[in-house]
Write an enzyme that holds these catalytic residues in place. Structure first.
Site, mmCIF file in Angstrom:
data_model
loop_
_atom_site.group_PDB
_atom_site.id
_atom_site.type_symbol
_atom_site.label_atom_id
_atom_site.label_comp_id
_atom_site.label_asym_id
_atom_site.label_seq_id
_atom_site.Cartn_x
_atom_site.Cartn_y
_atom_site.Cartn_z
ATOM 1 N N TYR A 1 0.839 -1.204 0.000
ATOM 2 C CA TYR A 1 0.000 0.000 0.000
ATOM 3 C C TYR A 1 0.870 1.249 0.000
ATOM 4 O O TYR A 1 1.762 1.412 0.836
ATOM 5 C CB TYR A 1 -0.906 -0.003 1.229
ATOM 6 C CG TYR A 1 -2.032 0.997 1.098
ATOM 7 C CD1 TYR A 1 -3.154 0.691 0.360
ATOM 8 C CD2 TYR A 1 -1.957 2.245 1.703
ATOM 9 C CE1 TYR A 1 -4.189 1.604 0.225
ATOM 10 C CE2 TYR A 1 -2.993 3.158 1.565
ATOM 11 C CZ TYR A 1 -4.102 2.829 0.827
ATOM 12 O OH TYR A 1 -5.125 3.740 0.691
ATOM 13 N N TYR B 1 -4.855 5.548 -7.807
ATOM 14 C CA TYR B 1 -5.178 5.360 -6.381
ATOM 15 C C TYR B 1 -6.593 4.831 -6.276
ATOM 16 O O TYR B 1 -7.553 5.541 -6.562
ATOM 17 C CB TYR B 1 -5.030 6.701 -5.681
ATOM 18 C CG TYR B 1 -5.470 6.805 -4.229
ATOM 19 C CD1 TYR B 1 -4.827 6.098 -3.222
ATOM 20 C CD2 TYR B 1 -6.498 7.670 -3.866
ATOM 21 C CE1 TYR B 1 -5.210 6.239 -1.892
ATOM 22 C CE2 TYR B 1 -6.888 7.816 -2.540
ATOM 23 C CZ TYR B 1 -6.236 7.094 -1.558
ATOM 24 O OH TYR B 1 -6.620 7.246 -0.247
#
Ligand SMILES: [Zn+2]
Lengths: 390, 138
Positions: A290, A340
């Protein structure tokens, strides 16, 4: 006990809309519907095969408290036996997949769609300057607004600054993450920065957002939707693509003040997930970590034990996680250079790599992949270990 | 073009004790009556002992810079003339951390560990806000 879930379930479908400045739909739910349909097509399944629906609404989903029900209604799905609207921030995607697997292994559902969608960007208009992300993420109240402390960038910057102070982490170390991931994006035709190579000088010359974060330390806020289909390993073997097996899964939410701990929930989540999968770090062929910020990747590498706490900066030197490095990380360009979509970005790229469909960016060995999700400011964490074989 | 005002914090019921103290020139934090833990911002319950009893108490107003950032984007027109400006996290001697601004120091000169002390800025008859300035280490 945790081993009971090893390779019981698999990911059988991946649905990804166009990402970034995509205005095909006027709201998040539109992107979610498209993504679920694409994931079903990818798996070779029909809408009527779904009996589970887990939804992670992004920041712009209206009536987000019952997002999974509104999506069920919008898609005309009937007779579901599992649904939930979930939110652990960036850790949600992997958490949805593990909850789907738990329900399937327990016999409470058979085919579960897990979906994320968001639409924070608006089409350019004469009256408004571009840059929907500032408006979407610049919230602040009370005293913080008076002091000018707006948004998540500013709060994450406090944590990064502590790491730099305590461990001597340098700007170039953050830059190593940005430049390495850009190298991967340049090999990924679907990445928003596919056609934009970046050197360390380019990184350092880019404007500041909030020190110590340059523009390219921050993720690419995007419109889009991403869905995956989770089903039993047996069922997955009958479908269109080779199954991506769920070998290990875990969560970790350490609590406390991230400015003090400088540590994510990865150590907790890793223990469960690696234990379930029966693997060690040496078995990992590639990692999709992440990356809301470059700094998050640096900390996550430390927290999984690729290096010691505080040594993430030097570990990254020499392009170690880039296309020519020894540890492939965020091989599609990640949230920094591709798009994203919260925790779905690393999940999606891991599936493509596991299937061997990554084209010029395909990592040579892709038997075991690590996926991490991180929410809040190192607040929530989830881990998946994916395998090409059970 | 006249410069826009920065957002003025609202005096919410849970923050009333804080702003009363600020008017008197005191930087207040909450102290848990169950275990003595000092905290800011205020909460209904103590996260350590779960007591729901707490009092606003004055602090020394002294602390050190625990972290900081330098904001370059304008999120509110009141800051258009100030970018780049720094936001600091001050750790008070009593323990709680406080997000604020540091007066009289250029962003490039801010260092973690700098000793600082509170100073107050009156925004209106009702609202006074604490800010910080460097102090000599003594
Ligand atoms: Zn207490």
């Amino acid at each position: 006990m945790a081993g009971d879930l090893r390779a019981k379930c698999a990911i059988a479908g991946l649905g990804q809309t166009a990402m970034g400045k995509n205005f095909d739909h006027s709201n998040a739910m539109g992107f979610a519907i498209e993504a679920v349909q694409l994931a079903l097509d990818d798996a070779g399944l029909k809408r009527s095969d779904l009996d589970g629906l887990l939804v992670n609404p992004g920041v712009t989903w209206s009536e987000a408290t019952m997002a999974s029900f509104s999506l069920q209604q919008a898609m005309g799905l009937t007779d579901l036996t599992l649904t939930a609207t979930m939110n652990l921030g960036g850790a949600t995607a992997a958490a949805m997949i593990m909850h789907a697997a738990q329900a399937i292994a327990a016999g409470m559902a058979n085919v579960v769609a897990c979906v994320f969608a968001d639409a924070p960007l608006r089409p350019p208009s004469p009256e408004r300057k571009a840059g929907g992300s500032a408006a979407a993420y610049g919230f602040a109240r009370g005293l913080n607004a008076h002091y000018g402390q707006f948004g998540v960038n500013a709060a994450y910057a406090f944590v990064a600054q502590r790491h730099m102070h305590l461990y001597g982490t340098r700007q170039d170390h953050l830059g190593e993450v940005a430049v390495s991931q850009r190298g991967w994006a340049n090999l990924n035709p679907a990445a928003q920065f596919h056609d934009a190579p970046m050197t360390m000088d380019d990184y350092n010359r880019a404007r500041w957002v909030v020190e110590p974060f340059h523009l390219y330390d921050c993720c690419l806020v995007s419109n889009g939707g991403l869905a995956v289909i989770v089903t039993s390993a047996e069922r997955a073997r009958t479908l269109k693509h080779p199954p991506v097996y769920l070998l290990g899964m875990g969560q970790g939410h350490a609590g406390g003040d991230p400015m003090e701990t400088l540590t994510s929930g990865a150590p907790l989540a890793k223990k469960i997930a690696f234990g379930m999968a029966g693997i060690t770090l040496d078995d990992i062929n590639f990692a999709e970590l992440y990356d809301c910020y470059t700094f998050t990747v640096l900390v996550t590498l430390e927290d999984y034990g690729f290096c010691k706490k505080g040594e993430g900066g030097p570990f990254l030197e020499g392009g170690r996680i880039g296309p020519k490095g020894s540890l492939p990380v965020n091989t599609g360009g990640g949230q920094l250079s591709s798009f994203y979509m919260w925790g779905m970005t690393p999940v999606a790229e891991a599936i493509v790599q596991m299937r061997g469909e990554a084209g010029p960016r395909q990592v040579p060995k892709h038997d075991v992949g690590l996926v991490s999700g991180n929410g809040g400011i190192l607040s929530t964490h989830s881990t998946l270990i994916l395998g090409a074989q059970p | 073009m006249a410069s826009a005002e920065k957002p003025v914090p609202a005096i919410t019921p849970e923050m009333a004790g804080f702003f009363e103290g600020a008017k008197r020139g005191q930087l207040m934090v909450e102290r848990c009556e169950g275990c003595g833990e000092m905290r800011f911002p205020p909460h209904e319950l103590c996260s350590r002992c779960l007591s729901d009893r707490a009092k606003w108490v004055p602090t020394s107003g002294r602390g050190e810079v625990f972290s900081f950032n330098v904001m370059h984007q304008v999120y509110h027109p009141g800051f258009a003339a100030e970018v780049p400006y720094a936001v600091v996290v001050v750790r008070l001697e009593e323990g709680p951390k406080f997000v604020s601004n540091l007066i009289g120091v250029q962003p490039a000169d801010i260092r973690i560990g700098m000793p600082v002390e509170v100073t107050f800025e009156r925004l209106s008859a009702d609202v006074t806000v604490p800010k910080f300035r460097p102090r000599s280490r003594s």
